[in-house]
Motif scaffolding. Structure first.
Motif, short mmCIF file in Angstrom:
data_model
loop_
_atom_site.label_atom_id
_atom_site.label_comp_id
_atom_site.label_asym_id
_atom_site.label_seq_id
_atom_site.Cartn_x
_atom_site.Cartn_y
_atom_site.Cartn_z
N GLU A 3 0.83 -1.20 0.00
CA GLU A 3 0.00 0.00 0.00
C GLU A 3 0.88 1.26 0.00
O GLU A 3 0.53 2.26 -0.62
CB GLU A 3 -0.89 -0.03 1.25
CG GLU A 3 -2.16 0.76 1.09
CD GLU A 3 -3.00 0.76 2.36
OE1 GLU A 3 -2.73 -0.08 3.25
OE2 GLU A 3 -3.90 1.60 2.45
N ILE A 7 0.54 4.23 -2.86
CA ILE A 7 0.34 5.65 -2.57
C ILE A 7 1.42 6.50 -3.23
O ILE A 7 1.15 7.52 -3.85
CB ILE A 7 0.33 5.89 -1.03
CG1 ILE A 7 -0.93 5.26 -0.43
CG2 ILE A 7 0.42 7.37 -0.71
CD1 ILE A 7 -0.90 5.16 1.09
N GLN A 18 2.73 11.28 6.28
CA GLN A 18 1.39 11.21 5.66
C GLN A 18 1.03 9.76 5.33
O GLN A 18 -0.09 9.33 5.57
CB GLN A 18 1.35 12.05 4.37
CG GLN A 18 1.26 13.55 4.63
CD GLN A 18 1.38 14.33 3.33
OE1 GLN A 18 2.30 14.13 2.53
NE2 GLN A 18 0.44 15.24 3.10
N THR A 21 0.00 7.87 8.39
CA THR A 21 -1.37 8.19 8.80
C THR A 21 -2.39 7.51 7.89
O THR A 21 -3.37 6.93 8.34
CB THR A 21 -1.60 9.71 8.76
OG1 THR A 21 -0.58 10.35 9.51
CG2 THR A 21 -2.96 10.08 9.33
N MET A 22 -2.13 7.57 6.60
CA MET A 22 -3.08 7.01 5.64
C MET A 22 -3.24 5.50 5.77
O MET A 22 -4.31 4.96 5.51
CB MET A 22 -2.64 7.33 4.20
CG MET A 22 -2.82 8.77 3.80
SD MET A 22 -1.89 9.18 2.32
CE MET A 22 -2.91 8.41 1.05
N THR A 23 -2.15 4.83 6.11
CA THR A 23 -2.20 3.36 6.12
C THR A 23 -2.34 2.77 7.51
O THR A 23 -2.71 1.60 7.64
CB THR A 23 -0.90 2.78 5.53
OG1 THR A 23 0.21 3.30 6.30
CG2 THR A 23 -0.74 3.17 4.08
N GLY A 24 -2.01 3.56 8.54
CA GLY A 24 -1.99 2.99 9.89
C GLY A 24 -0.73 2.18 10.15
O GLY A 24 -0.60 1.54 11.20
N ARG A 151 -14.42 18.01 -13.97
CA ARG A 151 -15.43 17.16 -13.33
C ARG A 151 -16.66 17.96 -12.97
O ARG A 151 -16.56 19.10 -12.52
CB ARG A 151 -14.82 16.57 -12.05
CG ARG A 151 -13.82 15.48 -12.32
CD ARG A 151 -14.54 14.14 -12.34
NE ARG A 151 -15.16 13.88 -11.06
CZ ARG A 151 -14.53 13.35 -10.02
NH1 ARG A 151 -13.27 13.03 -10.11
NH2 ARG A 151 -15.17 13.14 -8.89
N ARG A 154 -20.39 18.53 -7.31
CA ARG A 154 -21.40 17.89 -6.47
C ARG A 154 -22.12 18.95 -5.65
O ARG A 154 -21.60 20.04 -5.46
CB ARG A 154 -20.73 16.90 -5.50
CG ARG A 154 -20.13 15.70 -6.17
CD ARG A 154 -19.45 14.80 -5.16
NE ARG A 154 -18.26 15.43 -4.61
CZ ARG A 154 -17.62 14.98 -3.53
NH1 ARG A 154 -18.08 13.93 -2.89
NH2 ARG A 154 -16.53 15.59 -3.10
N VAL A 155 -23.30 18.60 -5.15
CA VAL A 155 -24.01 19.50 -4.25
C VAL A 155 -23.17 19.62 -2.98
O VAL A 155 -22.87 18.60 -2.35
CB VAL A 155 -25.40 18.96 -3.90
CG1 VAL A 155 -26.16 19.95 -3.04
CG2 VAL A 155 -26.19 18.64 -5.16
N PRO A 156 -22.76 20.85 -2.61
CA PRO A 156 -21.77 20.99 -1.54
C PRO A 156 -22.27 20.62 -0.14
O PRO A 156 -21.48 20.24 0.71
CB PRO A 156 -21.36 22.46 -1.59
CG PRO A 156 -22.46 23.14 -2.33
CD PRO A 156 -23.07 22.15 -3.24
N SER B 40 -15.68 21.80 0.64
CA SER B 40 -16.86 21.21 1.24
C SER B 40 -16.60 19.82 1.81
O SER B 40 -16.23 18.90 1.10
CB SER B 40 -18.01 21.13 0.24
OG SER B 40 -19.13 20.59 0.92
N GLN B 303 -7.96 5.28 3.55
CA GLN B 303 -6.80 6.17 3.75
C GLN B 303 -7.25 7.56 4.18
O GLN B 303 -6.71 8.16 5.10
CB GLN B 303 -6.01 6.29 2.44
CG GLN B 303 -5.34 5.00 2.02
CD GLN B 303 -4.71 5.10 0.64
OE1 GLN B 303 -4.82 6.12 -0.05
NE2 GLN B 303 -4.02 4.04 0.23
N ARG B 306 -8.49 7.70 7.79
CA ARG B 306 -7.43 7.77 8.79
C ARG B 306 -6.87 9.19 8.91
O ARG B 306 -6.62 9.68 9.99
CB ARG B 306 -6.31 6.81 8.43
CG ARG B 306 -6.69 5.36 8.60
CD ARG B 306 -5.42 4.53 8.68
NE ARG B 306 -5.72 3.15 8.99
CZ ARG B 306 -5.89 2.21 8.06
NH1 ARG B 306 -5.77 2.51 6.79
NH2 ARG B 306 -6.17 0.99 8.42
#
Ligand SMILES: Cc1ncc(COP(=O)(O)O)c(C=O)c1O
Lengths: 159, 396
Positions: A3, A7, A18, A21-24, A151, A154-156, B40, B303, B306
């Motif tokens: 993983e 990343i 970072q 944190t993302m993976t633990g 893109r 989206r509705v915020p 947002s 991810q 976390r």
């Protein structure tokens, strides 16, 4: 552990903190894994993906199909090595099908590429023939769409 | 031309509709419209676009001319695919002919379920904080909404004994919404089993909104209907919006015993006719070939989850670790602001949109909902802005 590299492949600038944190995965383990990957060339290098066309410095690219005569003992490897040592050859792949090597060449002009093929590549012993395809337009490269990927929003705020 | 008969005195809006309080978040739309550079965390849907092969199946269905109504129940092929899915994932046996109904999202499924089972005055017990539709759907169906608070001490899981305390002779059903919007809480099997016992003991139906079923992190989702004896009592609601990033396609489904599906279909056939055909065709493709994309999306949400949880705890907004959906529910109590004030000031001062916890029920006060279905770069920037905000607003 893979993983970590998934990343980094997506964004090499992610810091070990970072990623931890993302993976633990503990920070020390992340650092160690990266160091080891750099040492054993699992990570080959870090670089930016640049769209040179935007800088007005677009290059000419060509895909060269190369047909080879296999050599005793070494098969295609020796001739492939002779080809990939040229810095003009940016990627070299052994292929199945009607030709043997696919060679991606970058140059400043079409002439430059044409003369590389005629003078360096085609005359090599073991090369039976070449077919040159010039690249006309890049739509997507290595997973990234180059233009027009806006893109819809989206509705915020949505419960 | 002036219509002289229409005077201001006569109130044209039904009492039932007026009974529903206006949505607390509408005014945020106006503020949002006047601001630029807002990040947002207030969204309620994936930031992924529907995987291309699923979109492509939708396009192909149009090319082939699938533009007419389907059966009121929905395409049999899709119901068969859902039956197979529920069997292989949860060991459940639903008859695709009689026990499944394709709905216009879980939204419609909720409305149909309530209207199919509630008589005027019937009570339904629902945990809070919970999805905003539960109460209005109950009221519109003529039922009585009986909230059960959940707390951070129990990680926002509902306790069977708290449900049982609220049961009266009028109680007809329970509603469960786990993995939970807004808290991200997931119920464990044991907790659900105790709820099942209560349902059995008091002969209650259970509406189980499992739309976030696939979005769990490091834990297993237990489908309520798969608990012993519960299939007969459960109206299972799920859909394609969240797992397959298909919110705009409007496809969901209900699974229940024949008699209930029949009743829900009765309403559906007169009010909706059928779910969108193109969406149903795409949903078939999603179930057949979409597993790999779910895994990829879940890995990314995990991810981001976390990063967000760690970030909130770091900047002083205590946040329990949510194991499902794509929401975090940090406590804002230390700022001394109400959740609504917090959300409004944060939006105006530091341009981050979040949803006030009180939107999801009284016991959501003191919290805000933050969605991590947004890019890591945005999450990190939002955390930085919120850190500045919290420093300025620390209660004395
Ligand atoms: C808990 C919950 N139930 C139901 C829905 C409605 O989903 P659908 O798009 O299937 O109507 C949502 C959407 O946000 C939700 O969060």
């Amino acid at each position: 552990m893979n993983e970590i590299f998934r990343i980094m492949e997506e964004d090499a600038r992610k810091t070990p903190q970072q990623i931890a944190t993302m993976t633990g995965i503990p920070l020390s383990k992340v650092k160690e894994a990266i160091k080891q990957a750099e040492r054993n060339r699992t990570i080959l290098k870090y670089k930016a993906m640049v769209n040179w066309d935007k800088l007005g410095e677009g290059q000419v690219w060509a895909l060269i199909e190369v047909r080879l005569v296999p050599q005793r003992d070494v098969g295609f490897d020796a001739i492939a090595e002779r080809i990939y040592r040229f810095p003009e050859a940016r990627s070299v792949y052994l292929m199945s099908g009607t030709y043997d090597l696919a060679v991606l060449i970058a140059g400043k002009t079409m002439q430059e590429i044409a003369s590389f093929v005629a003078q360096k590549l085609a005359p090599l012993e073991g090369v039976q023939g070449t077919v040159t395809h010039f690249l006309l337009k890049r739509y997507k490269e290595d997973g990234e769409v180059l233009e027009g990927e806006e893109r819809p929003k989206r509705v915020p705020i949505m419960p | 031309m002036k219509d002289t008969k229409r005077t201001k005195e006569r109130d044209m809006i039904s009492k039932r509709v007026k009974e529903i309080p206006p949505s607390g978040i509408r005014r945020f739309f106006d503020i949002l419209a006047s601001l630029e550079g807002v990040i947002s965390l207030g969204v309620g849907e994936p930031d992924f676009v529907t995987p291309w092969h699923i979109r492509e199946a939708g396009i192909y269905s149009l090319e082939k001319g699938y533009t007419s109504y389907t059966s009121n129940y929905g395409l049999l092929e899709l119901r068969e695919e859902i039956a197979r899915y529920l069997k292989s994932r949860y060991g459940l046996d639903y008859d695709p002919q009689r026990e499944l109904l394709i709905t216009v999202g879980v939204s419609e499924g909720l409305d149909l379920a309530m209207r199919a089972i509630l008589d005027p005055g019937d009570e339904i017990i629902v945990h809070e904080p919970g999805y905003v539709s539960y109460m209005p759907c109950t009221v519109l169906a003529g039922g009585v909404f009986v909230p059960v608070p959940t707390t951070i001490e129990n990680e926002f899981k509902v306790k069977a004994e708290d449900i049982e305390k609220r049961i009266t002779p009028k109680t007809k059903a329970l509603l469960l919404g786990y993995p939970n919007n807004p808290t991200g809480a997931v119920m464990d099997r044991e907790g659900l089993r105790r709820v099942a016992e209560v349902a059995q003991r008091h002969d209650l139906l259970v509406i189980s909104d499992e739309i976030y079923e696939r979005l769990v992190y490091g834990v297993k989702h237990t489908c309520f209907a798969s608990l012993p004896g519960m299939k007969e009592r459960t109206i299972l609601l799920s859909g394609f919006s969240k797992a397959f990033a298909m919110t705009g396609w409007r496809i969901g489904y209900a699974a229940a015993r024949e008699e209930i599906i029949e009743a829900m279909m009765k309403i559906h056939q007169y009010t909706m006719m059928c779910a969108p055909t193109m969406g149903q065709m795409a949903a078939i493709e999603a179930l057949r070939e979409g597993e790999a994309q779910i895994a990829e999306m879940v890995a990314e949400y995990d991810q981001r989850r976390r990063v967000m949880v760690e970030g909130f705890n770091r900047i002083g907004l205590t946040c329990f670790e949510p194991r499902g959906a794509f929401y975090t529910f940090p406590s804002i109590k230390r700022t001394g602001l109400s959740s609504e004030e917090f959300a409004e000031r944060l939006l105006l001062e530091d341009r981050v949109a979040v949803v006030p916890g009180a939107t999801f029920g009284e016991c959501g006060e003191g919290y805000v909902r933050c969605c991590y279905a947004t890019s890591l770069a945005e999450i990190e920037e939002a955390l930085e802005r919120m850190s500045r905000f919290v420093k300025r607003h620390r209660a004395r």
